[in-house]
Design an enzyme around this catalytic site. Structure first.
Site, mmCIF file in Angstrom:
data_model
loop_
_atom_site.group_PDB
_atom_site.id
_atom_site.type_symbol
_atom_site.label_atom_id
_atom_site.label_comp_id
_atom_site.label_asym_id
_atom_site.label_seq_id
_atom_site.Cartn_x
_atom_site.Cartn_y
_atom_site.Cartn_z
ATOM 1 N N LYS A 81 1.282 -1.220 -0.104
ATOM 2 C CA LYS A 81 0.199 -0.025 0.268
ATOM 3 C C LYS A 81 1.221 1.288 0.239
ATOM 4 C CE LYS A 81 -2.069 2.390 3.326
ATOM 5 N NZ LYS A 81 -1.301 3.619 2.125
ATOM 6 N N CYS A 83 13.680 10.768 6.592
ATOM 7 C CA CYS A 83 13.284 10.383 8.068
ATOM 8 C C CYS A 83 15.132 10.648 8.304
ATOM 9 C CB CYS A 83 13.203 9.143 7.972
ATOM 10 S SG CYS A 83 14.718 8.526 7.175
ATOM 11 N N THR A 124 2.483 6.269 13.481
ATOM 12 C CA THR A 124 1.672 5.042 13.091
ATOM 13 C C THR A 124 2.425 3.453 13.451
ATOM 14 O OG1 THR A 124 0.897 6.791 11.377
ATOM 15 C CG2 THR A 124 1.182 4.322 10.237
ATOM 16 N N GLY A 125 3.280 3.941 12.956
ATOM 17 C CA GLY A 125 4.018 2.220 13.522
ATOM 18 C C GLY A 125 3.420 1.566 14.763
ATOM 19 N N GLY A 156 7.243 4.709 8.320
ATOM 20 C CA GLY A 156 6.059 6.142 8.162
ATOM 21 C C GLY A 156 6.476 6.405 9.704
ATOM 22 N N SER A 157 5.598 7.568 10.260
ATOM 23 C CA SER A 157 5.513 7.857 11.196
ATOM 24 C C SER A 157 5.671 7.085 13.003
ATOM 25 C CB SER A 157 4.725 9.250 11.091
ATOM 26 O OG SER A 157 3.332 8.259 11.817
ATOM 27 N N THR A 158 5.749 7.896 13.222
ATOM 28 C CA THR A 158 6.789 6.549 14.538
ATOM 29 C C THR A 158 4.752 6.544 14.916
ATOM 30 O OG1 THR A 158 8.194 7.701 15.702
ATOM 31 C CG2 THR A 158 7.134 6.656 17.157
ATOM 32 N N GLU A 184 9.357 15.942 15.797
ATOM 33 C CA GLU A 184 10.053 15.988 14.025
ATOM 34 C C GLU A 184 8.985 16.468 13.070
ATOM 35 O OE1 GLU A 184 8.523 12.712 12.261
ATOM 36 O OE2 GLU A 184 10.698 12.333 11.117
ATOM 37 N N GLU A 187 10.447 1.393 10.282
ATOM 38 C CA GLU A 187 10.945 2.578 10.021
ATOM 39 C C GLU A 187 10.488 3.307 10.301
ATOM 40 O OE1 GLU A 187 14.343 2.349 9.198
ATOM 41 O OE2 GLU A 187 14.151 0.163 9.019
#
Ligand code: NAD
Length: 491
Positions: free
Chosen positions: A182, A293, A239-240, A235-237, A392, A258
């Site tokens: 995706k 990143c 979302t992770g 992606g972002s922390t 960030e 990541e």
């Protein structure tokens, strides 16, 4: 001549499932970052569409002779795929530049060739790791056989759509897995073209599928699908964290994450060439307009160099002007969206409210063609709990803190949340190596900043910047599991 006419690009507004484009009704509008125009619509795959793609990948894993095919044959198809990507540069580079923050010159010179070569890099691993024989007792033979996991769900961000797709997909495929990717809903189309070229190269239908949609609907359904064996995400922390939760609830299944960063650059007073370091620092925060990143977003500098370095950085920043991503000569990228630009403004506002001094930038560029472009910005900060140091920002915004000695520099470098990368600039090798030992970061660059184009060094985060590694042998091996076999030799 790199410039192109956006109206002449055919946009593949579709999923790519079982070897062909699949169209659905458009649910989302897709916007060109450079001028803010809506240029395409995008379907959002619901759970049924996600299931169709995962089922295709599962069937391909079981029956399409990808996992069981001779590894060198898999590698050969992937190398052919890479060749076709390079041949397709006159379509792929404009498609990437049109819909993302990547200027056409950079898409041609870097994104497309880097993606193709990355696929070759991982293809080379296909027959280099079969497992190992274990030191068992003499009357038996024990071994570990490396096997692919099955269907890998891959979720990519918008900042480098082609190369991030390569990082997620190529090691999984080289190891014999099948993939459902995706892409980001903001940069969804070049992945479809990559999947088409994979078919042209001889990859069986269903081995590499692309589903379009947002995170909450499509991404979440992909993570939760029972036939997805692993999720690899960039992606972002925040979302992770959601993805890891979804994978825990419906698996557990392994994840590679990541995530975000807030990477420090430590500059000591003994650097031999102020101009060279200034150029490195400027590139590290303005490349892709800071939407990287590993952007070097926190400058920690020995007090004696503070003023001269700021002057040099300002000179570099003054040379950056906005441009359309489809025009030859554009070097400075737009911000991906209005929402992201508002976020940048919000953090800067809060940073100044908390005592940061605005030294450069701090405003959008006005352009005749629209789009969101943000002026490279320097914020001088004394306290590490300032939002400019802590959050960030994902834009061309550099916080600057002065230090008086090595110990203070290393203490300031420590971030409570992130540990993705760090840069150390010094002529003293002992000091550089002391910093390498002390810094909590997945990557430390000394007297440079940024990856080389080698692929071999793994990349990933300490702390909440991630779990697992992309690139290098580590990324390939993370797509395998090992079966232990013990054979009795006495019958
Ligand atoms: P994001 O987290 O908003 O989105 C990334 C992807 O996740 C998108 O495809 C999105 O649709 C999907 N997604 C969102 N919510 C989801 C959910 N609940 N379930 C499943 N999928 C979901 O990140 P972004 O804004 O696209 O990218 C910027 C971020 O990526 C930054 O934080 C940056 O540091 C990070 N990044 C990290 C690396 C690295 O190697 N560590 C590389 C590039 C970008």
């Amino acid at each position: 001549m790199s410039s192109f006419d956006p109206a002449r690009i055919t946009i593949p507004c579709a999923h790519f499932i079982h070897g062909r484009q699949v169209r659905d009704r458009d649910d989302l509008e897709v916007i060109r970052p450079a001028d803010g125009a809506v240029y395409a619509g995008l379907p959002v795959a619901d759970a049924a569409r996600v299931d169709e793609a995962v089922t295709s990948a599962r069937q391909a894993f079981l029956h399409a002779d990808w996992a069981r095919r001779a590894p060198r044959e898999r590698a050969r198809i992937m190398r052919r795929w890479a060749d076709l990507i390079e041949v397709d540069i006159d379509y792929l580079a404009p498609l990437e530049a049109l819909g993302s923050t990547r200027p056409i010159d950079q898409a041609r010179a870097w994104d497309v060739p880097y993606t193709a070569e990355g696929i070759r890099f991982f293809a080379e691993f296909a027959d280099k790791h079969g497992g190992e024989v274990a030191a068992t007792a003499h009357d038996s033979l024990g071994m570990q056989i490396a096997e692919p996991l099955g269907v890998v769900g891959a979720i990519a961000p918008w900042n480098f759509p082609l190369s991030m797709t390569c990082w997620k997909v190529a090691p999984a495929l080289a190891a014999g897995n099948t993939v459902v990717l995706k892409p980001s809903e903001m940069t969804p189309f070049t992945a479809v073209r990559l999947a088409e070229l994979a078919i042209e190269a001889g990859m069986p239908p269903g081995v590499f599928n692309v589903i379009q949609g947002d995170g909450a609907t499509t991404g979440d359904a992909l993570c939760r699908h029972p036939d997805v064996a692993k999720v690899t995400f960039t992606g972002s922390t925040a979302t992770g964290r959601s993805i890891m939760g979804a994978c825990a609830e419906t698996g557990p299944k392994p994840v590679t994450l990541e995530l975000g960063g807030k990477s420090p650059q430590l500059v000591f007073g003994d650097i031999p060439d102020l101009d060279r370091t200034a150029a490195t620092l400027a590139a590290a925060i303005t490349g892709n307009a800071g939407q990287v990143c590993v952007a070097g977003s926190r400058l920690l500098i020995e007090r004696s160099l503070l003023e001269p370095m700021i002057e040099r950085l300002k000179t570099h920043f003054d040379g950056l002007v906005p441009g359309l991503t489809w025009q030859e000569g554009t070097r400075f990228s737009p911000i991906i969206s209005e929402t992201q630009t508002n976020r940048i403004e919000s953090v800067i506002g809060r940073a100044i409210g908390a005592g940061a001094e605005l030294v450069a930038g701090g405003a959008r560029f006005e352009t005749s063609f629209g789009g969101c472009f943000y002026r490279p910005t320097i914020l001088r900060v004394d306290k590490s709990d300032n939002p400019a140091v802590h959050e960030e920002i994902f834009g061309p915004v550099l916080s600057v803190q002065a230090f008086d000695d090595e110990e203070e520099a290393l203490a300031l470098a420590e971030h409570e949340v992130y540990g993705l990368a760090a840069g150390v600039h010094t002529a003293d090798i002992g000091r550089a190596l002391r910093a390498v030992r002390r810094l909590s970061a997945g990557t430390v660059w000394v007297n440079r900043y940024g990856r080389s184009n080698d692929y071999i060094l793994p990349t990933g985060g300490y702390k909440r910047s991630g779990i697992g590694r992309d690139l290098g042998r580590a990324a390939f091996e993370a797509n395998l599991h090992h079966k232990s076999v013990l054979i009795d030799l006495n019958i």
